[in-house]
Design a protein around this motif. Structure first.
Motif, PDB file in Angstrom:
ATOM      1  N   PHE A 124       0.831  -1.211   0.000  1.00 48.85           N
ATOM      2  CA  PHE A 124       0.000   0.000   0.000  1.00 48.85           C
ATOM      3  C   PHE A 124       0.863   1.258   0.000  1.00 48.85           C
ATOM      4  O   PHE A 124       1.953   1.283   0.570  1.00 48.85           O
ATOM      5  N   ARG A 125       0.354   2.292  -0.649  1.00 49.59           N
ATOM      6  CA  ARG A 125       1.012   3.595  -0.578  1.00 49.59           C
ATOM      7  C   ARG A 125      -0.027   4.673  -0.281  1.00 49.59           C
ATOM      8  O   ARG A 125      -1.189   4.558  -0.670  1.00 49.59           O
ATOM      9  N   LEU A 126       0.412   5.691   0.421  1.00 46.54           N
ATOM     10  CA  LEU A 126      -0.470   6.784   0.804  1.00 46.54           C
ATOM     11  C   LEU A 126      -0.004   8.066   0.137  1.00 46.54           C
ATOM     12  O   LEU A 126       1.189   8.394   0.155  1.00 46.54           O
ATOM     13  N   VAL A 127      -0.941   8.778  -0.469  1.00 44.33           N
ATOM     14  CA  VAL A 127      -0.654  10.033  -1.167  1.00 44.33           C
ATOM     15  C   VAL A 127      -1.278  11.182  -0.385  1.00 44.33           C
ATOM     16  O   VAL A 127      -2.441  11.109   0.008  1.00 44.33           O
ATOM     17  N   ARG A 128      -0.493  12.231  -0.148  1.00 51.70           N
ATOM     18  CA  ARG A 128      -0.994  13.423   0.538  1.00 51.70           C
ATOM     19  C   ARG A 128      -1.326  14.493  -0.489  1.00 51.70           C
ATOM     20  O   ARG A 128      -0.533  14.737  -1.407  1.00 51.70           O
ATOM     21  N   ALA A 129      -2.470  15.122  -0.318  1.00 53.42           N
ATOM     22  CA  ALA A 129      -2.878  16.198  -1.239  1.00 53.42           C
ATOM     23  C   ALA A 129      -3.515  17.308  -0.404  1.00 53.42           C
ATOM     24  O   ALA A 129      -4.733  17.490  -0.406  1.00 53.42           O
ATOM     25  N   PHE A 130      -2.685  18.055   0.308  1.00 49.77           N
ATOM     26  CA  PHE A 130      -3.162  19.082   1.224  1.00 49.77           C
ATOM     27  C   PHE A 130      -3.076  20.472   0.590  1.00 49.77           C
ATOM     28  O   PHE A 130      -2.033  21.115   0.630  1.00 49.77           O
ATOM     29  N   ASP A 131      -4.173  20.922  -0.013  1.00 47.63           N
ATOM     30  CA  ASP A 131      -4.254  22.317  -0.453  1.00 47.63           C
ATOM     31  C   ASP A 131      -4.506  23.226   0.744  1.00 47.63           C
ATOM     32  O   ASP A 131      -4.174  24.403   0.730  1.00 47.63           O
ATOM     33  N   CYS A 132      -5.115  22.658   1.774  1.00 53.28           N
ATOM     34  CA  CYS A 132      -5.300  23.338   3.060  1.00 53.28           C
ATOM     35  C   CYS A 132      -4.466  22.564   4.064  1.00 53.28           C
ATOM     36  O   CYS A 132      -4.568  21.337   4.146  1.00 53.28           O
TER      37      CYS A 132
ATOM     38  N   LEU B  31     -12.128  17.540   4.230  1.00 57.76           N
ATOM     39  CA  LEU B  31     -11.106  16.511   4.426  1.00 57.76           C
ATOM     40  C   LEU B  31     -11.615  15.206   3.819  1.00 57.76           C
ATOM     41  O   LEU B  31     -12.719  14.767   4.120  1.00 57.76           O
ATOM     42  N   SER B  32     -10.806  14.599   2.942  1.00 57.57           N
ATOM     43  CA  SER B  32     -11.246  13.377   2.256  1.00 57.57           C
ATOM     44  C   SER B  32     -10.202  12.282   2.370  1.00 57.57           C
ATOM     45  O   SER B  32      -8.999  12.543   2.341  1.00 57.57           O
ATOM     46  N   VAL B  33     -10.687  11.050   2.489  1.00 62.72           N
ATOM     47  CA  VAL B  33      -9.836   9.861   2.416  1.00 62.72           C
ATOM     48  C   VAL B  33     -10.434   8.966   1.333  1.00 62.72           C
ATOM     49  O   VAL B  33     -11.586   8.545   1.429  1.00 62.72           O
ATOM     50  N   THR B  34      -9.642   8.721   0.306  1.00 69.61           N
ATOM     51  CA  THR B  34     -10.117   7.977  -0.866  1.00 69.61           C
ATOM     52  C   THR B  34      -9.263   6.727  -1.056  1.00 69.61           C
ATOM     53  O   THR B  34      -8.031   6.791  -0.965  1.00 69.61           O
TER      54      THR B  34
ATOM     55  N   ARG C 172     -14.860   0.941  -8.716  1.00 69.44           N
ATOM     56  CA  ARG C 172     -14.129   0.614  -7.500  1.00 69.44           C
ATOM     57  C   ARG C 172     -13.895   1.847  -6.625  1.00 69.44           C
ATOM     58  O   ARG C 172     -13.944   2.968  -7.090  1.00 69.44           O
ATOM     59  N   GLY C 173     -13.603   1.561  -5.349  1.00 67.53           N
ATOM     60  CA  GLY C 173     -13.149   2.613  -4.460  1.00 67.53           C
ATOM     61  C   GLY C 173     -14.239   3.289  -3.658  1.00 67.53           C
ATOM     62  O   GLY C 173     -15.420   3.251  -3.997  1.00 67.53           O
ATOM     63  N   THR C 174     -13.792   3.913  -2.563  1.00 71.81           N
ATOM     64  CA  THR C 174     -14.683   4.686  -1.693  1.00 71.81           C
ATOM     65  C   THR C 174     -14.003   6.001  -1.328  1.00 71.81           C
ATOM     66  O   THR C 174     -12.808   6.017  -1.011  1.00 71.81           O
ATOM     67  N   ARG C 175     -14.763   7.070  -1.384  1.00 72.89           N
ATOM     68  CA  ARG C 175     -14.283   8.368  -0.902  1.00 72.89           C
ATOM     69  C   ARG C 175     -15.145   8.767   0.291  1.00 72.89           C
ATOM     70  O   ARG C 175     -16.371   8.869   0.182  1.00 72.89           O
ATOM     71  N   VAL C 176     -14.494   8.974   1.440  1.00 75.28           N
ATOM     72  CA  VAL C 176     -15.178   9.487   2.618  1.00 75.28           C
ATOM     73  C   VAL C 176     -14.825  10.964   2.731  1.00 75.28           C
ATOM     74  O   VAL C 176     -13.648  11.312   2.849  1.00 75.28           O
ATOM     75  N   GLN C 177     -15.831  11.808   2.668  1.00 72.39           N
ATOM     76  CA  GLN C 177     -15.600  13.258   2.681  1.00 72.39           C
ATOM     77  C   GLN C 177     -16.232  13.864   3.932  1.00 72.39           C
ATOM     78  O   GLN C 177     -17.420  13.691   4.191  1.00 72.39           O
ATOM     79  N   VAL C 178     -15.397  14.539   4.706  1.00 71.58           N
ATOM     80  CA  VAL C 178     -15.850  15.179   5.951  1.00 71.58           C
ATOM     81  C   VAL C 178     -15.728  16.691   5.775  1.00 71.58           C
ATOM     82  O   VAL C 178     -14.639  17.210   5.480  1.00 71.58           O
ATOM     83  N   VAL C 179     -16.839  17.390   5.924  1.00 73.17           N
ATOM     84  CA  VAL C 179     -16.867  18.847   5.810  1.00 73.17           C
ATOM     85  C   VAL C 179     -16.943  19.441   7.212  1.00 73.17           C
ATOM     86  O   VAL C 179     -17.856  19.119   7.984  1.00 73.17           O
ATOM     87  N   LEU C 180     -15.960  20.291   7.552  1.00 73.19           N
ATOM     88  CA  LEU C 180     -15.876  20.863   8.895  1.00 73.19           C
ATOM     89  C   LEU C 180     -15.858  22.381   8.825  1.00 73.19           C
ATOM     90  O   LEU C 180     -14.924  22.974   8.279  1.00 73.19           O
ATOM     91  N   PRO C 181     -16.876  23.044   9.365  1.00 72.06           N
ATOM     92  CA  PRO C 181     -16.888  24.513   9.385  1.00 72.06           C
ATOM     93  C   PRO C 181     -15.712  25.053  10.193  1.00 72.06           C
ATOM     94  O   PRO C 181     -15.329  24.491  11.217  1.00 72.06           O
ATOM     95  N   GLN C 182     -15.151  26.155   9.719  1.00 70.49           N
ATOM     96  CA  GLN C 182     -14.004  26.778  10.396  1.00 70.49           C
ATOM     97  C   GLN C 182     -14.347  28.179  10.847  1.00 70.49           C
ATOM     98  O   GLN C 182     -13.479  28.976  11.097  1.00 70.49           O
TER      99      GLN C 182
END
Length: 244
Positions: free
Chosen positions: A121-129, A174-177, A234-244
């Motif tokens: 497995f490999r993990l990719v980071r994509a943090f625009d925030c 914030l998403s984990v795909t 295939r695949g699942t995207r879990v998307q969490v929206v958090l007010p700031q």
């Protein structure tokens, strides 16, 4: 016709009416029960190991029914311990911690020290925030739950997980795909219920609390959570929206 007398104690004083427990009181109860029961479970985890060691020292071979029963005890006590750990995490959401301006890259590093990715497995980071205002433990719990779920329910020896974050107006998304088998659309609401798994626990070890914990964290901070498929098959995207 008059109303019956209110319930009274032995001194004749009316007892105060007791309403249903509040959500906070219920969570306190869950926390205390889970904490105390786990102490006993830890003993149950160690006892089969001690029995196995004693039998080995006595020259008794751990094969056949005895070996299988010891293995079964270890599996079920380990499963019960994981459930209690996740119940404790569920009860602590939003509590007993400080609000921080969390550095997502640093948080992810800490999570990956605990959640060891399989070799393929490999993990990719994509943090625009790069930062998020949230409870210091809740962000760790959230990412741990989502990444563990992506690994645990994958159906291949190799996989890819993308952790991303970006801003949308006053929110951080914030998403984990993952590229695993995916979750059928008609089950996407059900899998966020506590203690829910789509596959038997003998196939995938887990408490079924991961997405329930993630949903509670999202709602605790006035946000939302959703599941979707990043591709057609295939695949699942879990998307969490958090007010700031």
């Amino acid at each position: 016709m008059h109303n019956p007398d209110p319930v009274s104690d032995s001194g004749g004083k009316a007892m105060p009416e007791v309403g249903p427990p509040t959500s906070r009181e219920f969570e306190d109860f869950v926390y205390l029960i889970s904490h105390d029961v786990r102490n006993s479970v830890r003993a149950l985890i160690e006892l089969p190991q001690w029995i196995e060691e004693d039998l080995s020292e006595a020259g008794v071979k751990m094969d056949g029914p005895v070996g299988r029963n010891i293995e079964l005890m270890n599996r079920h006590t380990g499963r019960l311990d994981r459930m209690l750990v996740d119940l404790l995490a569920f009860s602590r959401v939003g509590r007993m911690q400080e609000m921080v301006h969390a550095d997502l890259a640093a948080v992810l590093d800490e999570v990956l020290d605990e959640v060891i990715l399989p070799a393929g497995f490999r993990l990719v980071r994509a943090f625009d925030c790069t930062h998020l205002h949230i409870g210091e433990r809740d962000i760790l719990t959230l990412l741990t739950a989502l990444i563990s779920n992506a690994v645990k329910h994958h159906d291949r020896a190799a996989g890819k997980i993308i952790v991303s974050a970006h801003r949308e107006k006053a929110n951080v998304v914030l998403s984990v795909t993952d590229d695993g088998p995916g979750i059928p659309e008609n089950f996407r609401g059900q899998v966020m219920d506590a203690m829910t798994t789509l596959r038997p626990r003998d196939e995938v070890e887990g408490s079924g609390m991961g997405l329930a914990i993630a949903r509670k964290i999202a709602l605790r901070y006035g946000g939302s959570i959703s599941l979707s498929a990043p591709s057609d098959d295939r695949g699942t995207r879990v998307q969490v929206v958090l007010p700031q």
